[in-house]
Design an enzyme around this catalytic site. Structure first.
Site, mmCIF file in Angstrom:
data_model
loop_
_atom_site.group_PDB
_atom_site.id
_atom_site.type_symbol
_atom_site.label_atom_id
_atom_site.label_comp_id
_atom_site.label_asym_id
_atom_site.label_seq_id
_atom_site.Cartn_x
_atom_site.Cartn_y
_atom_site.Cartn_z
ATOM 1 N N ALA B 82 -8.000 4.864 33.276
ATOM 2 C CA ALA B 82 -9.169 5.564 33.149
ATOM 3 C C ALA B 82 -8.891 6.407 31.717
ATOM 4 C CB ALA B 82 -9.393 6.636 34.027
ATOM 5 N N THR B 83 -7.573 6.766 31.456
ATOM 6 C CA THR B 83 -7.494 7.670 30.070
ATOM 7 C C THR B 83 -7.970 6.744 28.959
ATOM 8 O OG1 THR B 83 -5.764 8.831 30.989
ATOM 9 C CG2 THR B 83 -5.826 8.518 28.544
ATOM 10 N N ASN B 162 -10.487 15.830 39.863
ATOM 11 C CA ASN B 162 -9.384 15.316 40.393
ATOM 12 C C ASN B 162 -8.625 16.420 41.198
ATOM 13 O OD1 ASN B 162 -9.539 16.174 37.668
ATOM 14 N ND2 ASN B 162 -7.322 16.075 37.717
ATOM 15 N N GLN B 190 -11.840 9.266 40.228
ATOM 16 C CA GLN B 190 -11.656 9.609 41.635
ATOM 17 C C GLN B 190 -12.802 9.452 42.431
ATOM 18 O OE1 GLN B 190 -8.992 11.195 42.637
ATOM 19 N NE2 GLN B 190 -7.906 11.928 40.507
ATOM 20 N N SER B 210 -10.231 3.539 37.422
ATOM 21 C CA SER B 210 -8.812 3.515 37.433
ATOM 22 C C SER B 210 -8.272 2.629 38.739
ATOM 23 C CB SER B 210 -8.281 5.013 37.524
ATOM 24 O OG SER B 210 -6.892 4.643 37.912
ATOM 25 N N HIS B 212 -5.272 2.410 39.727
ATOM 26 C CA HIS B 212 -4.416 3.111 40.854
ATOM 27 C C HIS B 212 -4.661 4.205 41.554
ATOM 28 C CE1 HIS B 212 -2.905 6.940 38.812
ATOM 29 N NE2 HIS B 212 -3.581 6.318 37.753
ATOM 30 N N THR B 250 -4.467 -9.728 25.060
ATOM 31 C CA THR B 250 -4.427 -10.411 26.401
ATOM 32 C C THR B 250 -4.642 -9.980 27.524
ATOM 33 O OG1 THR B 250 -3.207 -12.155 24.946
ATOM 34 C CG2 THR B 250 -3.141 -12.498 27.535
ATOM 35 N N CYS B 336 3.771 27.412 37.962
ATOM 36 C CA CYS B 336 5.236 27.064 38.025
ATOM 37 C C CYS B 336 5.521 25.730 38.169
ATOM 38 C CB CYS B 336 6.048 27.943 39.198
ATOM 39 S SG CYS B 336 6.041 29.507 38.954
#
Lengths: 136, 412
Positions: B82-83, B162, B190, B210, B212, B250, B336
């Site tokens: 997706a990026t 997300n 998403q 995406s 994954h 490819t 954090c």
């Protein structure tokens, strides 16, 4: 992030959680940090007639490193004079807990907390002295 | 079809981070295996059966992906994820049409890869409007309408966020874009496979997908590029002219096949899975609410994918909570846990106060989440939130009726 066994131990079994009576004359309270920054520590000391810190308590809102740093400091200050307690350095805390670089600010906060508690205790003590002098 | 009840080993924590990534569905792996082994041909080889076989695999998968979003297979091109799809869509149209239009519209809650792409375009001389979102995380359509001009080349608004899982009003956004003559790109990483998407009904011109996030393999994604009316893109990767010239190189046959299979399974199981996940999510929220006061769901609960919860546990810092719930894998909006030490920009954009953003957890449920796992998670969360509240000075103050905002905190 991976943490040292000592840090995890202080996080999982924090020493000296709780509160002392903040209005008592022999109790000094330090409240440092800010909720918006994700860290707030409240550290309290109770000073005996012999000038030794006989009890210390803390409550902390913050990450595991912040909780461990404040827990450790309460252990360290007990039995010390306030002058001795004042010499505790953030670098000692950071080294003892093996804090990762991004967590050094937690040890700085713990040092600030003990200093603030001592300052509060001293302010109360000098006020007590003044009122005693005024009464005499 | 065998029902899969558990994907993790028993010594692994309970996985509740399905917005970060999803495990590969074993059925997807099965479909991929031949293309790792004996069907290893180059899909672009035209002179022998190895090539034809591989080509058949990638083309079948392309059709499977197209079907999931109501597109024609010729409109789907493969990317690395997706990026890359987001980069290619936004930079590609901006670059191609730059002589006529130089304005891009997006929102402040987009994924970093969209925001960073837009920053890059600003450096190239484009103007970018970053739309705010409402308190529920949704874009205000009137604000959008006012922002789109005859200079706007593309409006890029994510289908599902997300962090908070909210679903943007895609059809309405598409309508506005069509009226104004701007292309509509949506980052559907998403959303695809989780909610019904139809590029025709929603007037979507470009859509990023995406692998994954939909129980497919990592390293593969797709970009839908509309053919009628035609959307043109300047390519970023040049070479042999594969993928209609938009993306040379490819094709990774096993990954393409995996993406297709994953898309098909999602399509078949979407309705039943949505019902199941909504039930699990409600069970979790009910369980937490029954035992924990002062917890708040961030983002709209109604316009939301079933598999997401984002909760602020007031007065408990997120990372310390994650340290406690060792048997649960979740993510936090707390500073954090991030490299930047800033709390979540998405939560901040909703108007969530910084101190509340620090107390947030994102809990993602998915295909392999069980009722038992949800119950275990609730017990662990209740136990650790309660324990950490007992050691929180902020909780103590709030119990004493002290307004935390009335205290002058020293920023550090």
């Amino acid at each position: 992030m991976t943490y040292s066994a000592k840090l995890i131990d202080h996080y999982e079994n924090p020493r000296n959680i709780g509160s002392l009576d903040k209005s008592a004359e022999d109790v000094g309270t330090g409240l440092v940090g800010a909720p918006a920054c994700g860290d707030v520590m409240k550290l309290q000391i109770k000073v005996g007639a012999d000038g030794l810190i006989e009890d210390a308590k803390f409550k902390t809102f913050g990450c595991g490193s912040a909780i461990a740093s404040s827990s450790l400091v309460t252990e360290w200050v007990k039995g010390k004079t306030i002058d001795e307690a004042e010499t505790i350095k953030n670098t000692d805390i950071a080294r003892h807990l093996a804090l990762p670089p991004v967590k050094i600010h937690c040890s700085v906060l713990a040092e600030d907390a003990i200093k603030a508690a001592i300052a509060d205790y001293r302010a109360k003590a000098s006020k007590k002295d003044e009122s005693r002098e005024a009464a005499e | 079809m065998t029902a899969i009840t558990q994907i993790r080993r028993n010594d692994q924590p309970i996985y509740l981070d399905y917005q970060a990534t999803t495990p590969l569905d074993p059925r997807v792996l099965e479909a991929m295996m031949p293309y790792f082994t004996y069907k290893f041909g180059n899909a672009h080889s035209r002179s022998h059966s190895y090539g034809w076989e591989a080509e058949e695999g990638v083309e079948k998968a392309r059709a499977q992906v197209a079907k999931l979003i109501g597109a024609d297979e010729k409109e789907v091109i493969y990317t690395s994820g997706a990026t890359e799809s987001n980069n290619l869509a936004i930079k590609g149209v901006a670059d191609f049409y730059k002589d006529r239009r130089n304005h891009v519209v997006t929102t402040v809650t987009e994924h970093k890869c969209v925001l960073d792409t837009c920053r890059h375009l600003e450096q190239e001389g484009f103007t970018v409007t970053y739309l705010p979102v409402q308190q529920n995380g949704l874009v205000d359509l009137d604000v959008l309408r006012a922002a789109v001009t005859d200079k706007t080349v593309v409006v890029s608004i994510m289908a599902v966020n997300n962090e908070i899982g909210v679903i943007q009003p895609l059809a309405e956004i598409g309508k506005i874009c069509r009226e104004k003559g701007a292309f509509f790109h949506t980052d559907a990483a998403q959303a695809a496979g989780k909610i019904p998407l139809d590029v025709e009904a929603m007037n979507i011109d470009l859509m990023s997908i995406s692998g994954h996030k939909i129980y497919g393999p990592k390293g593969i994604g797709a970009l839908y590029v509309r053919r009628k009316p035609r959307v043109r893109l300047a390519a970023m990767i040049h070479g042999g002219g594969q993928e209609r010239g938009f993306r040379s190189g490819t094709l990774p046959t096993p990954l393409c096949v995996g993406l297709g299979e994953a898309a098909e399974i999602c399509m078949k199981e979407m309705d039943a899975e949505a019902v199941r996940l909504t039930k699990l999510r409600d069970r979790m929220l009910k369980g937490l609410n029954a035992k924990l006061p002062e917890i708040y769901v961030n983002g709209d609960l109604e316009h939301r994918i079933p598999g997401n919860l984002n909760i602020s546990f007031a007065h408990v810092e997120g990372e310390s909570l994650m340290m406690g719930i060792k048997n649960l894998s979740v993510s936090s909006g707390s500073a954090c846990t991030s490299a930047s030490l800033e709390p979540s920009y998405v939560l901040r954009a909703l108007g969530v106060e910084e101190e509340m953003a620090h107390t947030s957890l994102r809990i993602g449920l998915g295909r392999f989440t069980t009722e038992h796992e949800v119950d275990t998670a609730v017990d662990e969360l209740v136990h650790h939130v309660t324990k950490l509240r007992e050691m929180s000075p902020l909780w103590e103050m709030s119990q004493e009726g002290i307004d935390i905002k009335s205290i002058e905190w020293a920023a550090h």
